[in-house]
Motif scaffolding. Sequence first.
Motif, PDB file in Angstrom:
ATOM      1  N   UNK A 143       0.788  -1.199   0.116  1.00  0.00           N
ATOM      2  CA  UNK A 143      -0.002   0.135  -0.005  1.00  0.00           C
ATOM      3  C   UNK A 143       0.771   1.247   0.136  1.00  0.00           C
ATOM      4  N   UNK A 144       1.809   1.146   0.649  1.00  0.00           N
ATOM      5  CA  UNK A 144       2.870   2.391   0.856  1.00  0.00           C
ATOM      6  C   UNK A 144       3.437   2.616  -0.493  1.00  0.00           C
ATOM      7  N   UNK A 147       0.897   4.271  -2.778  1.00  0.00           N
ATOM      8  CA  UNK A 147       0.664   5.773  -2.345  1.00  0.00           C
ATOM      9  C   UNK A 147       1.737   6.482  -2.869  1.00  0.00           C
ATOM     10  N   UNK A 148       2.964   6.022  -2.496  1.00  0.00           N
ATOM     11  CA  UNK A 148       4.107   6.771  -3.109  1.00  0.00           C
ATOM     12  C   UNK A 148       4.315   6.978  -4.539  1.00  0.00           C
TER      13      UNK A 148
END
Lengths: 297, 297
Positions: A143-144, A147-148
Motif C-alpha cells: 500500500x505504501x 501511495x508513493x
Amino acid sequence: MIADFKDWARSRQVRIETSLQTLLPSTNVAPERLHDAMRYCVLGGGKRVRPLLAFAAGDLSNADEERVTIAAAAVELIHAYSLVHDDLPCMDNDVLRRGKPTCHVEYDEATALLVGDSLQSLAFQLMAEYRLADAPQTQLDMIKRLAQAAGSRGMAGGQAIDLSSVGKMLSLPELEFMHIHKTGALIRAAVMLGACCGNSLNENQLTSLDHFAKCIGLAFQVVDDVLDAEATTATLGKTAGKDADNNKPTYVSILGGGRARELAEELRRDAYQSLEGFGPMAARLRQVTDFIIQREF
Amino acid sequence: MIADFKDWARSRQVRIETSLQTLLPSTNVAPERLHDAMRYCVLGGGKRVRPLLAFAAGDLSNADEERVTIAAAAVELIHAYSLVHDDLPCMDNDVLRRGKPTCHVEYDEATALLVGDSLQSLAFQLMAEYRLADAPQTQLDMIKRLAQAAGSRGMAGGQAIDLSSVGKMLSLPELEFMHIHKTGALIRAAVMLGACCGNSLNENQLTSLDHFAKCIGLAFQVVDDVLDAEATTATLGKTAGKDADNNKPTYVSILGGGRARELAEELRRDAYQSLEGFGPMAARLRQVTDFIIQREF
C-alpha cells in the motif's frame, strides 16, 4: 509464442475487466450518477498495460492470480483516475479518451473531479480489503508503494512537472525526470505489486525487477510519443498530436522520430538484461515488453 | 475543567501541526511548487476538530499518542484535500478559506487539483508507512475504514449528493443522508481510527462509539449551518452565507435557526448517552462534543 501471448493477454484483459465490473460500486447504489460516471471512465476500454505487467510479474513469484487481480485492479483505478483529472479543462482540456467523450464532457466537470477522487479512494480500499500477501505487513508495504507511486513524488508530481514544462525546451534528462514520475512510477508499482503477491523475492531480484520496470516505463512513454506524433486520432482513440499542439516537449520533438525509435530499442535491450537472472519465469514479462515496444496504438 | 480542556486541545493542535509540518514533503524537494502549495493548504489553519476527536477517542483504548498523531494527520490530510477540491471553480468556486485565498486563487486550478490528489495519496501512505496498531491486520482494517469514509459511499459521494441538491428543497431525511456522507463519514473515521490505535474494544463498545461519532458528525454540520447563517465572513474566516447564496438547502433553511439549535442539543444528549458505558475514559470525548456544539466559529 506470439499467438500464445495474444491468448494470454486477452484472457487477463477479460479477467481484469470482469473484476473491475464487480469491484466498482453498482449504479443502483447512491449516489447513482457518480457511480455511473466511475464505471463509464474505467470499464470497456484501455489496453490494460499495467494489469498485464502485474500478471506477468506475478509469474516470477508464483503469485496467486486472484491476488494479482486485485492489485492490478487497484493500479488500474489509479491510472483511470489520473486520466479523468488529466483531461479536465484546467489540465489538458481534452474531449476524447479511448474513443469516447471524456468524463467532464459526458457528465460535467464537478462529477469528473469527484470520479477521480473516488477512484483513488477505491484503489486503496481494495488494497486493504482483500488478502494480497501471506503477511499483512507485506500488504502494508504494498500500500505504501502504491501511495508513493501515485503521490506528489510520483505520478501526481509528474503531472505538475509536465504542466510547468509547457512551452519550454527541456533537456533529455529533464524530460526523463518528468516521465519517470508521470508514467514511470505507476508502471513500476504495477510490476512490483504483481511480484509482491507471491513468494518473497530477494534483494537482488527486487533491484533487478525495479530496474526492469524503470526501463519499461520509459520505453512505454517513448513509444507513446512516437505514436502520438505519427498516428491519427482515429487509430489512437484519443486526440492525436496534442502534445505538439500544446507545445509540450516530447521524445520526438527533442530527439526526432528515428532516434526516439532507437531509444525504445535500447530500453528494450536494457529491460531484457535485467530479467536474465529470472530465467524462464520471466517469459511473460519479456512478451509484455515486446508488446509495449511494438504496439501500434 | 474548561480551562483544562483548552490546554489539552491547544497542546494537541500544536502536536498535529508539528507533525504535519514534518510529514508533508519539503519545499526543497521537486516538484517544489506543488509541495509549497500542499503545505499552504494544510498548515497554519483550521480548528483540527477531526484530530481532536481522534486524540479523545484514543483515550478510550489507552492508545499511544504517537500512533494517534499519524492516524489523525492522515484524516486531516483527507479533510484538507476535500476543502481544496471543494473550493474549485467547478464546485463551490470559493476564494477564501481559513482567512486566506483558496489554493486555486493563490496558485492555479491545475495545481489545486494536483494538491488535492497528492494529499489523498499522502494520507494513505502515512497509514501504511507507520506502525499504528499492534497487529498489521488491524492497520489494514483501519486503512479500509479511511478509504471507505473518503470514497464514493462516503465523503466524495456526499459532495456529489450536495451538488445535485442545489436549488432543490430537500426533506430533513434527505439532508441528513447527504451530511452523513459529506462530513459525517470522515468524522466517524477520525473517532474510530483514534480508538483503533489502542487496545481492542469489544463489539458493543465499537457500536456505541460509532453511534456517538454519527451524532457528533451531524451535530457538527447543524452547528456549521447555524454559524454560516448567523456569522459574518470576518469571524468565520471563510465566505459567510454562501450556502444560502448558492441556494443550497441547510438545517437552518429547512428547520429555521431556533429549531436547528435545538436539534444540535438533542444530538449532544444522544452523543453523551452513547458514551455512558465508557465512564471516565470518555471525559475528553464529552469535552470535544461540547466544544463542537458550543463553538462560535
